[in-house]
Design a protein around this motif. Structure first.
Motif, PDB file in Angstrom:
ATOM      1  N   ALA A 172      -6.641  -0.722   2.253  1.00  0.00           N
ATOM      2  CA  ALA A 172      -5.599  -1.039   1.267  1.00  0.00           C
ATOM      3  C   ALA A 172      -6.116  -1.990   0.195  1.00  0.00           C
ATOM      4  N   THR A 173      -6.930  -2.963   0.605  1.00  0.00           N
ATOM      5  CA  THR A 173      -7.455  -3.948  -0.338  1.00  0.00           C
ATOM      6  C   THR A 173      -8.299  -3.277  -1.420  1.00  0.00           C
ATOM      7  N   LEU A 174      -9.238  -2.425  -1.019  1.00  0.00           N
ATOM      8  CA  LEU A 174     -10.114  -1.765  -1.984  1.00  0.00           C
ATOM      9  C   LEU A 174      -9.356  -0.773  -2.859  1.00  0.00           C
ATOM     10  N   HIS A 175      -8.458  -0.016  -2.254  1.00  0.00           N
ATOM     11  CA  HIS A 175      -7.689   0.961  -3.030  1.00  0.00           C
ATOM     12  C   HIS A 175      -6.797   0.268  -4.057  1.00  0.00           C
ATOM     13  N   GLU A 176      -6.155  -0.792  -3.644  1.00  0.00           N
ATOM     14  CA  GLU A 176      -5.252  -1.500  -4.547  1.00  0.00           C
ATOM     15  C   GLU A 176      -6.011  -2.062  -5.751  1.00  0.00           C
TER      16      GLU A 176
ATOM     17  N   GLN B 281       0.832  -1.193   0.000  1.00  0.00           N
ATOM     18  CA  GLN B 281       0.000   0.000   0.000  1.00  0.00           C
ATOM     19  C   GLN B 281       0.871   1.248   0.000  1.00  0.00           C
ATOM     20  N   GLN B 282       1.972   1.206   0.735  1.00  0.00           N
ATOM     21  CA  GLN B 282       2.793   2.399   0.881  1.00  0.00           C
ATOM     22  C   GLN B 282       3.376   2.843  -0.457  1.00  0.00           C
ATOM     23  N   ASN B 283       4.004   1.933  -1.222  1.00  0.00           N
ATOM     24  CA  ASN B 283       4.621   2.414  -2.451  1.00  0.00           C
ATOM     25  C   ASN B 283       3.576   2.773  -3.503  1.00  0.00           C
ATOM     26  N   LEU B 284       2.389   2.209  -3.423  1.00  0.00           N
ATOM     27  CA  LEU B 284       1.318   2.652  -4.316  1.00  0.00           C
ATOM     28  C   LEU B 284       0.924   4.088  -3.998  1.00  0.00           C
ATOM     29  N   LEU B 285       0.842   4.414  -2.719  1.00  0.00           N
ATOM     30  CA  LEU B 285       0.446   5.757  -2.322  1.00  0.00           C
ATOM     31  C   LEU B 285       1.523   6.781  -2.652  1.00  0.00           C
ATOM     32  N   GLU B 286       2.771   6.363  -2.673  1.00  0.00           N
ATOM     33  CA  GLU B 286       3.871   7.286  -2.937  1.00  0.00           C
ATOM     34  C   GLU B 286       4.037   7.597  -4.424  1.00  0.00           C
TER      35      GLU B 286
ATOM     36  N   SER C 184     -15.997 -11.976  -3.136  1.00  0.00           N
ATOM     37  CA  SER C 184     -14.811 -12.568  -2.514  1.00  0.00           C
ATOM     38  C   SER C 184     -13.568 -12.060  -3.232  1.00  0.00           C
ATOM     39  N   LEU C 185     -12.615 -11.520  -2.456  1.00  0.00           N
ATOM     40  CA  LEU C 185     -11.393 -10.937  -3.003  1.00  0.00           C
ATOM     41  C   LEU C 185     -10.190 -11.749  -2.562  1.00  0.00           C
ATOM     42  N   SER C 186      -9.212 -11.879  -3.454  1.00  0.00           N
ATOM     43  CA  SER C 186      -7.991 -12.583  -3.054  1.00  0.00           C
ATOM     44  C   SER C 186      -6.783 -11.975  -3.745  1.00  0.00           C
ATOM     45  N   LYS C 187      -5.639 -12.170  -3.127  1.00  0.00           N
ATOM     46  CA  LYS C 187      -4.379 -11.698  -3.688  1.00  0.00           C
ATOM     47  C   LYS C 187      -3.279 -12.688  -3.343  1.00  0.00           C
ATOM     48  N   TYR C 188      -2.394 -12.911  -4.314  1.00  0.00           N
ATOM     49  CA  TYR C 188      -1.236 -13.776  -4.101  1.00  0.00           C
ATOM     50  C   TYR C 188      -0.032 -13.127  -4.764  1.00  0.00           C
TER      51      TYR C 188
ATOM     52  N   CYS D 206     -17.866   3.827  10.929  1.00  0.00           N
ATOM     53  CA  CYS D 206     -17.191   5.116  10.746  1.00  0.00           C
ATOM     54  C   CYS D 206     -15.679   4.958  10.728  1.00  0.00           C
ATOM     55  N   SER D 207     -15.157   4.080  11.574  1.00  0.00           N
ATOM     56  CA  SER D 207     -13.703   3.867  11.632  1.00  0.00           C
ATOM     57  C   SER D 207     -13.175   3.323  10.313  1.00  0.00           C
ATOM     58  N   ILE D 208     -13.878   2.323   9.761  1.00  0.00           N
ATOM     59  CA  ILE D 208     -13.445   1.748   8.492  1.00  0.00           C
ATOM     60  C   ILE D 208     -13.635   2.739   7.351  1.00  0.00           C
ATOM     61  N   ALA D 209     -14.796   3.391   7.313  1.00  0.00           N
ATOM     62  CA  ALA D 209     -15.071   4.355   6.245  1.00  0.00           C
ATOM     63  C   ALA D 209     -14.056   5.487   6.250  1.00  0.00           C
ATOM     64  N   ALA D 210     -13.696   5.980   7.433  1.00  0.00           N
ATOM     65  CA  ALA D 210     -12.713   7.059   7.531  1.00  0.00           C
ATOM     66  C   ALA D 210     -11.355   6.604   7.019  1.00  0.00           C
ATOM     67  N   GLU D 211     -10.964   5.382   7.382  1.00  0.00           N
ATOM     68  CA  GLU D 211      -9.678   4.860   6.920  1.00  0.00           C
ATOM     69  C   GLU D 211      -9.652   4.728   5.408  1.00  0.00           C
ATOM     70  N   CYS D 212     -10.767   4.261   4.827  1.00  0.00           N
ATOM     71  CA  CYS D 212     -10.844   4.112   3.369  1.00  0.00           C
ATOM     72  C   CYS D 212     -10.823   5.473   2.673  1.00  0.00           C
ATOM     73  N   ALA D 213     -11.542   6.434   3.227  1.00  0.00           N
ATOM     74  CA  ALA D 213     -11.610   7.763   2.613  1.00  0.00           C
ATOM     75  C   ALA D 213     -10.356   8.588   2.884  1.00  0.00           C
ATOM     76  N   ASN D 214      -9.576   8.212   3.893  1.00  0.00           N
ATOM     77  CA  ASN D 214      -8.346   8.939   4.233  1.00  0.00           C
ATOM     78  C   ASN D 214      -7.183   8.625   3.293  1.00  0.00           C
ATOM     79  N   VAL D 215      -7.359   7.698   2.373  1.00  0.00           N
ATOM     80  CA  VAL D 215      -6.286   7.335   1.452  1.00  0.00           C
ATOM     81  C   VAL D 215      -5.748   8.595   0.762  1.00  0.00           C
ATOM     82  N   LYS D 216      -4.442   8.808   0.898  1.00  0.00           N
ATOM     83  CA  LYS D 216      -3.794   9.974   0.312  1.00  0.00           C
ATOM     84  C   LYS D 216      -2.701   9.510  -0.643  1.00  0.00           C
ATOM     85  N   THR D 217      -2.705  10.058  -1.843  1.00  0.00           N
ATOM     86  CA  THR D 217      -1.735   9.634  -2.854  1.00  0.00           C
ATOM     87  C   THR D 217      -0.915  10.831  -3.328  1.00  0.00           C
ATOM     88  N   ASN D 218       0.071  10.552  -4.155  1.00  0.00           N
ATOM     89  CA  ASN D 218       0.873  11.605  -4.778  1.00  0.00           C
ATOM     90  C   ASN D 218       0.388  11.934  -6.183  1.00  0.00           C
ATOM     91  N   VAL D 219      -0.742  11.392  -6.564  1.00  0.00           N
ATOM     92  CA  VAL D 219      -1.289  11.634  -7.895  1.00  0.00           C
ATOM     93  C   VAL D 219      -1.771  13.085  -7.987  1.00  0.00           C
TER      94      VAL D 219
END
Length: 438
Positions: free
Chosen positions: A218-222, A7-12, A254-258, A32-45
């Motif tokens: 991170a999952t949804l943003h990615e 997540q970090q290098n994607l945001l950078e 259902s979401l997955s990553k490998y 509210c805690s989850i929604a705030a974390e999702c909406a708080n995503v900050k990028t360099n775009v």
């Protein structure tokens, strides 16, 4: 598992794009805690430092103080008396409905330009669990029909009978209306908690909550970035419009990553990547226990840098991925397999999404746990009934010959057990709207 795109290098990075403009409607403390974390995503775009926005609704004004908000596009709205709903479903629902006009105005203002809205609620409490049904109805009838889905957390076993029964009551109602909703993402707190405590046994509950909220965000943003940012390798592509259609598919998602090191993949030896790829699909990221063969849509995206792509992304490789997805979800009407080149990627990254699923086995486990706790409570009530019977016991008068004749012990007993039952019904009419009947 080696995760090299984080997540970090994607945001950078400043060279990424977003498939959809998400809006997050948080309900209650957990939501509210989850929604705030999702909406708080900050990028360099450029012109996309904060690509998402949020509206946080709660009955407990103090809970807002616990949430760190860095995104100016997040609004807070307190409903009710400001003291909370005390895990009371009716209290949470009443607070929402009594201020529906104010809530409706805030939602229209905050989400008017959004492509897709996520209603976020932690199942089990009072405000979020109590208001989620009314929030669904409100979005459905105010211009957001077919443009929203749900992110719901499932409680852990040790959170108590009130929390579990609250969660099951709302899940029962939501399951009847799934045909009228977009995708539902279930976050199994038991799954994430077990993983976290195994890896971090000395951490605190606050540490876990931060971890789980970040994990969902991170999952949804990615996924939102992957579908829009990288150059297709070959003709196949899983684009933003297909991603949007997938999110709008009724049922559970259902979401997955490998992720695996470039050097580990040996095309002459399928065991170098196939077993772990299959395990990632079955285990999921946020929840598991699905009958994936019921999926109505599926998609897989694989990403690597150009040298690795030229070596790995052969016709045989993509055919193998396609075969695996087809075997797992044979009835899926759409199942694109896409390979991408990201010049900055380290490692090979597999993303899979299965849509249109039924509820997972974890829900049945919660029903079993609820029944166990109900039985324990009933047994305790039986013991209490014995004591209560002594208070109402009246001894018959009789002739007493001596004080010794008074020595007797009497007790009473009663048995009342309420069974936990759940019912579901199917509506066959073509014009039936399941959300209006919630």
């Amino acid at each position: 598992m080696t995760t090299t795109i984080t997540q970090q290098n994607l945001l950078e990075r400043d060279d990424l794009h977003f498939s959809l403009k998400f809006g997050y409607l948080g309900l209650g403390m957990g939501g509210c805690s989850i929604a705030a974390e999702c909406a708080n995503v900050k990028t360099n775009v450029k012109n996309g430092h904060f690509p998402y926005n949020g509206l946080l609704i709660n009955t407990n004004n103090m809970d807002f103080e616990k949430i760190n908000i860095i995104n100016p596009n997040i609004e807070k709205l307190q409903i009710g008396n400001g003291k909370g709903a005390g895990r009371d479903l009716e209290a949470g629902e009443k607070a929402f409905t009594e201020e529906k006009e104010k809530v409706t105005g805030a939602i229209k203002k905050q989400f008017m330009d959004r492509d897709f809205i996520w209603i976020v609620a932690g199942l089990g409490g009072g405000t979020g669990t109590g208001s989620v049904i009314e929030a669904i109805k409100l979005l459905h009838s105010n211009g957001f029909k077919k443009r929203f889905g749900l992110i719901l957390t499932l409680p852990r076993n040790k959170e108590g009978s009130t929390v579990i029964s609250n969660a099951l009551e709302r899940l029962q109602r939501i399951s009847k209306a799934m045909a009228g909703l977009g995708s539902i993402i279930l976050v199994d707190n038991q799954k994430l908690y077990d993983k976290f405590i195994k890896e971090n046994p000395n951490s605190t509950l606050a540490d876990y909550l931060t971890y789980s909220n970040n994990f969902v965000s991170a999952t949804l943003h990615e996924l939102n970035v992957v579908t829009a940012s990288f150059k297709p390798f070959g003709d196949s592509h899983f684009d933003s419009s297909e991603f949007e259609n997938l999110l709008k598919t009724p049922g559970v998602l259902s979401l997955s990553k490998y992720s695996v090191k470039d050097s580990k993949i040996d095309l002459g030896n399928e065991s170098s990547y196939v077993p772990e790829f299959k395990d990632s699909i079955n285990n999921g990221i946020l929840s598991d226990g699905y009958k994936l063969d019921n999926a109505t849509r599926a998609a897989a995206s694989v990403i690597s840098n150009k040298p690795t792509a030229q070596r790995v992304f052969t016709l045989g490789f993509t055919d193998k991925i396609e075969t695996i997805v087809d075997e797992i979800a044979p009835l899926a009407g759409e199942k694109p397999i896409a390979t991408y080149v990201d010049e900055k990627a380290r490692g090979v990254h597999f993303y899979t999404v299965f849509a249109g699923l039924n509820l997972p086995t974890r829900v049945n486990e919660l029903v079993v746990e609820n029944n166990r706790l109900t039985e324990l409570q009933d047994n305790k009530d039986d013991e209490d009934d014995v004591l209560a019977s002594l208070q109402t016991f009246k001894r018959k008068k009789k002739q007493v010959d001596s004080v010794d004749d008074l020595d007797s012990l009497l007790s009473g007993n009663s048995n009342t057990i309420d069974d936990f039952e759940s019912e579901s019904k199917k509506k066959q009419e073509d014009n039936y709207d399941p959300i209006e009947d919630m």
